[in-house]
Design a protein around this motif. Structure first.
Motif, PDB file in Angstrom:
ATOM      1  N   LEU A   1       4.841  14.767 -22.171  1.00 25.00           N
ATOM      2  CA  LEU A   1       3.542  15.816 -22.567  1.00 25.00           C
ATOM      3  C   LEU A   1       4.410  17.154 -22.608  1.00 25.00           C
ATOM      4  N   GLY A   2       5.800  17.245 -22.284  1.00 27.20           N
ATOM      5  CA  GLY A   2       6.349  18.708 -22.231  1.00 27.20           C
ATOM      6  C   GLY A   2       5.658  19.659 -21.362  1.00 27.20           C
ATOM      7  N   GLU A   3       5.292  19.269 -20.310  1.00 27.92           N
ATOM      8  CA  GLU A   3       4.668  19.889 -19.086  1.00 27.92           C
ATOM      9  C   GLU A   3       5.656  20.641 -18.320  1.00 27.92           C
ATOM     10  N   LYS A   4       5.568  21.939 -18.153  1.00 30.52           N
ATOM     11  CA  LYS A   4       6.313  22.725 -17.245  1.00 30.52           C
ATOM     12  C   LYS A   4       6.050  22.589 -16.109  1.00 30.52           C
ATOM     13  N   VAL A   5       7.276  22.284 -14.923  1.00 29.05           N
ATOM     14  CA  VAL A   5       7.041  21.564 -13.572  1.00 29.05           C
ATOM     15  C   VAL A   5       7.426  22.598 -12.631  1.00 29.05           C
ATOM     16  N   GLY A   6       6.711  23.005 -11.885  1.00 31.34           N
ATOM     17  CA  GLY A   6       7.277  24.093 -10.819  1.00 31.34           C
ATOM     18  C   GLY A   6       8.142  23.402  -9.730  1.00 31.34           C
ATOM     19  N   TRP A   7       8.840  24.404  -9.070  1.00 31.03           N
ATOM     20  CA  TRP A   7      10.100  23.923  -8.132  1.00 31.03           C
ATOM     21  C   TRP A   7       9.212  22.973  -6.877  1.00 31.03           C
ATOM     22  N   GLN A   8       7.901  23.469  -6.595  1.00 26.53           N
ATOM     23  CA  GLN A   8       7.179  22.762  -5.585  1.00 26.53           C
ATOM     24  C   GLN A   8       7.145  21.115  -5.855  1.00 26.53           C
ATOM     25  N   ARG A   9       6.510  20.895  -7.109  1.00 31.51           N
ATOM     26  CA  ARG A   9       6.210  19.676  -7.638  1.00 31.51           C
ATOM     27  C   ARG A   9       7.782  18.875  -7.699  1.00 31.51           C
ATOM     28  N   THR A  10       8.807  19.558  -8.162  1.00 40.25           N
ATOM     29  CA  THR A  10      10.005  18.949  -8.088  1.00 40.25           C
ATOM     30  C   THR A  10      10.626  18.345  -6.892  1.00 40.25           C
ATOM     31  N   VAL A  11      10.460  19.478  -5.991  1.00 37.92           N
ATOM     32  CA  VAL A  11      10.969  18.899  -4.515  1.00 37.92           C
ATOM     33  C   VAL A  11      10.273  17.856  -3.949  1.00 37.92           C
ATOM     34  N   SER A  12       8.912  17.738  -4.065  1.00 34.76           N
ATOM     35  CA  SER A  12       8.035  16.831  -3.369  1.00 34.76           C
ATOM     36  C   SER A  12       8.359  15.555  -4.195  1.00 34.76           C
ATOM     37  N   THR A  13       8.671  15.265  -5.427  1.00 34.61           N
ATOM     38  CA  THR A  13       8.854  14.301  -6.215  1.00 34.61           C
ATOM     39  C   THR A  13      10.368  13.698  -5.637  1.00 34.61           C
ATOM     40  N   LEU A  14      11.189  14.550  -5.642  1.00 39.95           N
ATOM     41  CA  LEU A  14      12.573  14.132  -5.035  1.00 39.95           C
ATOM     42  C   LEU A  14      12.383  13.415  -3.771  1.00 39.95           C
ATOM     43  N   ILE A  15      11.835  14.217  -2.717  1.00 32.69           N
ATOM     44  CA  ILE A  15      11.447  13.630  -1.730  1.00 32.69           C
ATOM     45  C   ILE A  15      10.758  12.287  -1.529  1.00 32.69           C
TER      46      ILE A  15
ATOM     47  N   SER B   1       0.891  -1.139   0.020  1.00 31.87           N
ATOM     48  CA  SER B   1       0.023   0.002   0.026  1.00 31.87           C
ATOM     49  C   SER B   1       0.963   1.288   0.101  1.00 31.87           C
ATOM     50  N   THR B   2       2.097   1.188   0.609  1.00 32.55           N
ATOM     51  CA  THR B   2       2.954   2.334   0.672  1.00 32.55           C
ATOM     52  C   THR B   2       3.509   2.505  -0.514  1.00 32.55           C
ATOM     53  N   LEU B   3       4.023   1.542  -1.456  1.00 30.92           N
ATOM     54  CA  LEU B   3       4.643   1.663  -2.947  1.00 30.92           C
ATOM     55  C   LEU B   3       3.412   2.128  -3.882  1.00 30.92           C
ATOM     56  N   ALA B   4       2.093   1.812  -3.435  1.00 30.53           N
ATOM     57  CA  ALA B   4       0.962   2.053  -4.373  1.00 30.53           C
ATOM     58  C   ALA B   4       0.886   3.506  -4.247  1.00 30.53           C
ATOM     59  N   LEU B   5       1.203   4.147  -3.412  1.00 32.55           N
ATOM     60  CA  LEU B   5       1.142   5.818  -3.092  1.00 32.55           C
ATOM     61  C   LEU B   5       1.877   6.350  -4.294  1.00 32.55           C
ATOM     62  N   THR B   6       3.014   5.725  -4.608  1.00 34.88           N
ATOM     63  CA  THR B   6       3.813   6.510  -5.377  1.00 34.88           C
ATOM     64  C   THR B   6       3.681   6.626  -6.882  1.00 34.88           C
ATOM     65  N   VAL B   7       2.640   6.134  -7.404  1.00 35.84           N
ATOM     66  CA  VAL B   7       2.387   6.510  -8.799  1.00 35.84           C
ATOM     67  C   VAL B   7       2.477   7.829  -9.241  1.00 35.84           C
ATOM     68  N   PRO B   8       1.865   8.927  -8.282  1.00 41.01           N
ATOM     69  CA  PRO B   8       1.978  10.472  -8.885  1.00 41.01           C
ATOM     70  C   PRO B   8       3.449  10.703  -8.851  1.00 41.01           C
ATOM     71  N   ILE B   9       4.326  10.021  -8.173  1.00 37.32           N
ATOM     72  CA  ILE B   9       5.889  10.545  -8.222  1.00 37.32           C
ATOM     73  C   ILE B   9       6.377  10.252  -9.532  1.00 37.32           C
ATOM     74  N   PHE B  10       6.086   9.027 -10.168  1.00 35.63           N
ATOM     75  CA  PHE B  10       6.540   8.527 -11.509  1.00 35.63           C
ATOM     76  C   PHE B  10       6.054   9.406 -12.603  1.00 35.63           C
ATOM     77  N   VAL B  11       4.651   9.919 -12.318  1.00 33.55           N
ATOM     78  CA  VAL B  11       4.174  10.504 -13.267  1.00 33.55           C
ATOM     79  C   VAL B  11       4.843  11.856 -13.786  1.00 33.55           C
ATOM     80  N   LEU B  12       5.317  12.547 -12.609  1.00 32.28           N
ATOM     81  CA  LEU B  12       6.063  13.836 -12.947  1.00 32.28           C
ATOM     82  C   LEU B  12       6.957  13.992 -13.972  1.00 32.28           C
TER      83      LEU B  12
END
Length: 333
Positions: free
Chosen positions: A137-151, A119-130
């Motif tokens: 998709l060529g999306e522009k990603v803000g620093w907030q999402r970048t930091v959260s993803t790295l964490i 269940s813990t690893l199941a929550l990580t799908v949004p982390i791989f989406v970024l």
């Protein structure tokens, strides 16, 4: 009107009111449906653990979608041509191929690591989406999402290390990993790719057709892999596989009802309750106790994924406001 008639009328009105509550939009309705989703997700993980202990993961994945098709087919036939209409059969096929691989990896991983880690690893799908959204998709990603993803990736590493071999030290565990966590990570990556593919769909199709075609395509893709590792299932296992297929359909159906009832960001905290219920079921049914590493990883992954969900919802609201302002300016001009 007699007292008995009044009582019957009152009881009927109360029944209609209680039924209408489930059809209404609102915060409580959204929470109710998301809690149902979490419960069914736990049940499906348990079913995969039970049948996957003897049957190959490819066969379990095949039956999971085969029974999903069977349970959806009567509904599709009821709505006739409108339900079967689709504009992108190729896109459905690609989504089905990704989903079959994801479920096969998921089933293999569920049998190897504790339910709390699953269940813990199941929550990580949004982390791989970024990172995929940036590439595909060529999306522009803000620093907030970048930091959260790295964490979040740091939290994944903690869970992976924690589910390594107990007799190894930190660096040995980091080098060898654990097959169960690797399967789960592979599943999450494939789920993330599927989400990216969904975002690329520009045509609007009914939820029913989306559910049916991805189940049908995944069943077709799974025939040959399941045949190659075929192990005759028992009647008891077939019954569990049927419940697994029904559960897969119900998860998506109730998830759509939850998102239709209230904002996604408002529901995000309740999805993490699945971690606690997985820990309870894991201990009660399989005598599993979540390890320190799993808990530490969850403590990192949960806030990071919540931050990503909050930031995305906030960005979507800002975009909608800007679009509304532009429309007003055009109408005024």
């Amino acid at each position: 009107m007699s007292n008995s008639s009044a009582a019957i009328t009152s009881e009927t009105n109360n029944t209609m009111t209680s039924t209408n509550w489930f059809k209404q939009r609102g915060y409580l309705q959204g929470v109710f449906w998301i809690l149902i989703v979490s419960l069914i997700s736990n049940m499906n993980d348990i079913l995969m653990r039970l049948v996957g202990s003897r049957l190959p993961s490819m066969e379990v994945a095949f039956f999971r979608f085969f029974f999903a098709v069977l349970t959806l087919l009567p509904i599709m036939l009821y709505y006739r041509k409108t339900a079967f209409k689709t504009a992108h059969p190729g896109l459905h096929s690609l989504r089905a191929l990704l989903l079959f691989g994801a479920i096969a990896c998921w089933c293999a991983g569920v049998t190897m690591i504790p339910l709390a880690a699953v269940s813990t690893l199941a929550l990580t799908v949004p982390i791989f989406v970024l990172p995929m959204a940036i590439v595909f998709l060529g999306e522009k990603v803000g620093w907030q999402r970048t930091v959260s993803t790295l964490i979040g990736f740091g939290g994944i590493l903690v869970v992976v290390i924690g589910n390594g071999h107990e007799d190894q030290n930190f660096w040995q565990s980091l080098a060898t990993f654990n097959n169960g966590t690797l399967y789960m990570i592979a599943a999450c990556i494939l789920f993330a790719l599927s989400d990216i593919l969904n975002k690329k769909m520009v045509v609007k199709e009914s939820n029913l057709s989306m559910m049916f075609y991805i189940a049908l395509g995944t069943t077709i893709f799974g025939i040959i892999p399941a045949y190659m590792v075929w192990t005759p299932p028992s009647i008891h296992e077939l019954a569990l596989l049927f419940l697994l297929g029904c559960g897969g359909n119900l998860i998506l159906f109730f998830l759509l009802k939850a998102f239709a009832a209230t904002d996604v960001s408002a529901l995000a905290p309740y999805r993490y309750l699945e971690l606690f219920s997985a820990g309870i079921f894991g201990f009660a049914l399989f005598n599993e106790i979540p390890g320190v590493w799993t808990l530490a990883g969850a403590a990192i992954i949960v806030p990071s994924t919540f931050a990503i969900a909050y930031y995305e919802t906030h960005q979507n609201k800002n975009l909608k406001k800007k679009e509304a302002e532009r429309r007003k300016l055009k109408e005024a001009a």
